[in-house]
Enzyme design. Structure first.
Site, PDB file in Angstrom:
ATOM      1  N   ARG A 237       0.868  -1.166   0.000  1.00 33.87           N
ATOM      2  CA  ARG A 237       0.000   0.000   0.000  1.00 33.87           C
ATOM      3  C   ARG A 237       0.912   1.225   0.000  1.00 33.87           C
ATOM      4  O   ARG A 237       2.016   1.160   0.562  1.00 33.87           O
ATOM      5  CB  ARG A 237      -0.892   0.044   1.266  1.00 33.87           C
ATOM      6  CG  ARG A 237      -2.020  -0.977   1.300  1.00 33.87           C
ATOM      7  CD  ARG A 237      -3.113  -0.648   0.279  1.00 33.87           C
ATOM      8  NE  ARG A 237      -4.265  -1.518   0.368  1.00 33.87           N
ATOM      9  CZ  ARG A 237      -4.427  -2.645  -0.324  1.00 33.87           C
ATOM     10  NH1 ARG A 237      -3.487  -3.061  -1.144  1.00 33.87           N
ATOM     11  NH2 ARG A 237      -5.540  -3.353  -0.199  1.00 33.87           N
ATOM     12  N   GLU A 266      -4.363   7.841  -3.994  1.00 31.99           N
ATOM     13  CA  GLU A 266      -4.859   7.167  -5.207  1.00 31.99           C
ATOM     14  C   GLU A 266      -6.261   7.682  -5.524  1.00 31.99           C
ATOM     15  O   GLU A 266      -7.093   7.699  -4.619  1.00 31.99           O
ATOM     16  CB  GLU A 266      -4.881   5.643  -4.985  1.00 31.99           C
ATOM     17  CG  GLU A 266      -3.481   5.074  -4.813  1.00 31.99           C
ATOM     18  CD  GLU A 266      -3.446   3.569  -4.555  1.00 31.99           C
ATOM     19  OE1 GLU A 266      -4.504   2.921  -4.642  1.00 31.99           O
ATOM     20  OE2 GLU A 266      -2.362   3.055  -4.262  1.00 31.99           O
ATOM     21  N   HIS A 285      -2.575   0.634  -9.292  1.00 33.02           N
ATOM     22  CA  HIS A 285      -3.085  -0.323  -8.291  1.00 33.02           C
ATOM     23  C   HIS A 285      -3.888  -1.441  -8.969  1.00 33.02           C
ATOM     24  O   HIS A 285      -5.076  -1.608  -8.729  1.00 33.02           O
ATOM     25  CB  HIS A 285      -3.931   0.396  -7.223  1.00 33.02           C
ATOM     26  CG  HIS A 285      -4.089  -0.398  -5.956  1.00 33.02           C
ATOM     27  ND1 HIS A 285      -4.277   0.186  -4.716  1.00 33.02           N
ATOM     28  CD2 HIS A 285      -4.082  -1.742  -5.721  1.00 33.02           C
ATOM     29  CE1 HIS A 285      -4.384  -0.756  -3.794  1.00 33.02           C
ATOM     30  NE2 HIS A 285      -4.280  -1.939  -4.387  1.00 33.02           N
TER      31      HIS A 285
END
Ligand code: GLV
Length: 330
Positions: A237, A266, A285
């Protein structure tokens, strides 16, 4: 009919199937703190499923009827698991089905950074390939026979170690709280201190879950320990890394490059300096984003949800201690 809120992620055929048995409300790209429609449905919803919805005390106070939160992800840093357990609400994730796919993605971006694939793709497509042989300015760095350091040797970390050891003859170092016998036996992985791993690895691959302990675990000191020729790869992450220190390490040549699937924010802000660096490979991602694996994750999350709402123990409870509590209330 029981009510279910679906947030951000669920494959369409699974969503359509759920709609036959539940009163389903789908929300995407909303602000869950202020969206009135969402907050109203939260009041009497039985289940929530989806991706990256921050389920904290504040949200739970708006959801007095909630029985289960089914994440369509293996990561569950969006959930206050302790609070959910305290309130007797089930929480589930989707482990297992995505291991090989995420390992492929992470190994892919590692290779792309080392061999400069996106940059060379641009070189060819933009018409700059005019001599028969691309010169040394386009050379990459070998991956095979190098040292790979994996921080967080869970199931996905082990799938990366498998590719690296069996396919690329790499030496594997790993850092985790508990030693992984299987990885040591099958992939000759060597357990190592974080400092030792950072100092020795040619590729440092961060795969640890985001927890209060791992937040910001890679910062200035850690980048300084790494070799100047090393590449940093993040498949965990964004917040496990102090991003401004990563940027500064890249700008000051403390490391050779990076491959990043996750970011502090994000979607990433368009003015983030990482986006202008040739030695940085980025993906949005998408570790688990293949048609097959997204479908498998949605199916597993739906199974968790349906089992829980039927009063049975879901297969992928994050904190299994909640089950004793819930069972008593049936
Ligand atoms: C993706 O990042 C996941 O946690 O499944």
């Amino acid at each position: 009919m029981k009510k279910v809120i679906v947030y951000n992620r669920l494959e369409k055929p699974v969503l359509e199937r759920l709609k036959k048995n539940y009163d389903v409300h789908f929300f995407k790209d909303i602000d869950p703190k202020t969206n009135e429609d969402f907050l109203q449905h939260l009041q009497d919803t039985d289940g929530i499923m989806g991706l990256e919805l921050n389920v904290n005390k504040e949200l739970l106070d708006h959801a007095p009827n909630l029985k289960i939160v089914s994440n369509v992800s293996v990561g569950y840093n969006n959930l206050d698991v302790e609070e959910l357990t305290k309130r007797g609400i089930l929480a589930t994730n989707t482990p297992g089905v995505l291991n090989d796919t995420v390992a492929d993605t992470i190994f892919g971006i590692l290779m792309a950074a080392a061999r400069r694939i996106p940059e060379l793709d641009q070189y060819v497509k933009s018409g700059n390939w005019q001599t028969a042989v691309a010169g040394p300015e386009y050379y990459g760095t070998d991956v095979h026979h190098k040292k790979l350091g994996i921080i967080g040797m869970g199931r996905i970390g082990q799938a990366i170690a498998k590719r690296a050891h069996l396919g690329f003859d790499m030496d594997i170092l790993y850092h985790t709280r508990t030693r992984k016998q299987e990885a040591e036996e099958k992939y000759h992985a060597t357990h190592c201190s974080l400092e030792g791993l950072l100092k020795q690895s040619d590729f440092v691959c961060l795969m640890t879950p985001l927890t209060p302990e791992t937040e910001g675990m890679i910062g200035k000191k850690e980048f300084e320990l790494m070799k100047k020729s090393a590449f940093f790869v993040n498949g965990s992450r964004g917040k496990t890394v102090v991003e401004k220190e990563l940027i500064s390490a890249l700008q000051n040549g403390k490391i050779a490059g990076a491959a990043l699937d996750v970011f502090d924010q994000e979607p990433i802000q368009p003015d983030n300096p990482l986006l202008t660096m040739k030695n940085v490979v980025t993906t949005p991602h998408v570790g688990s984003s293949t048609a097959e694996t997204e479908r498998a994750m949605s199916e597993l999350a739906a199974k968790n949800l349906e089992t829980g709402l039927n009063g049975n123990r879901p297969p992928n409870l994050i904190d299994s201690s909640v089950w004793d509590k819930v069972k008593q209330s049936f």
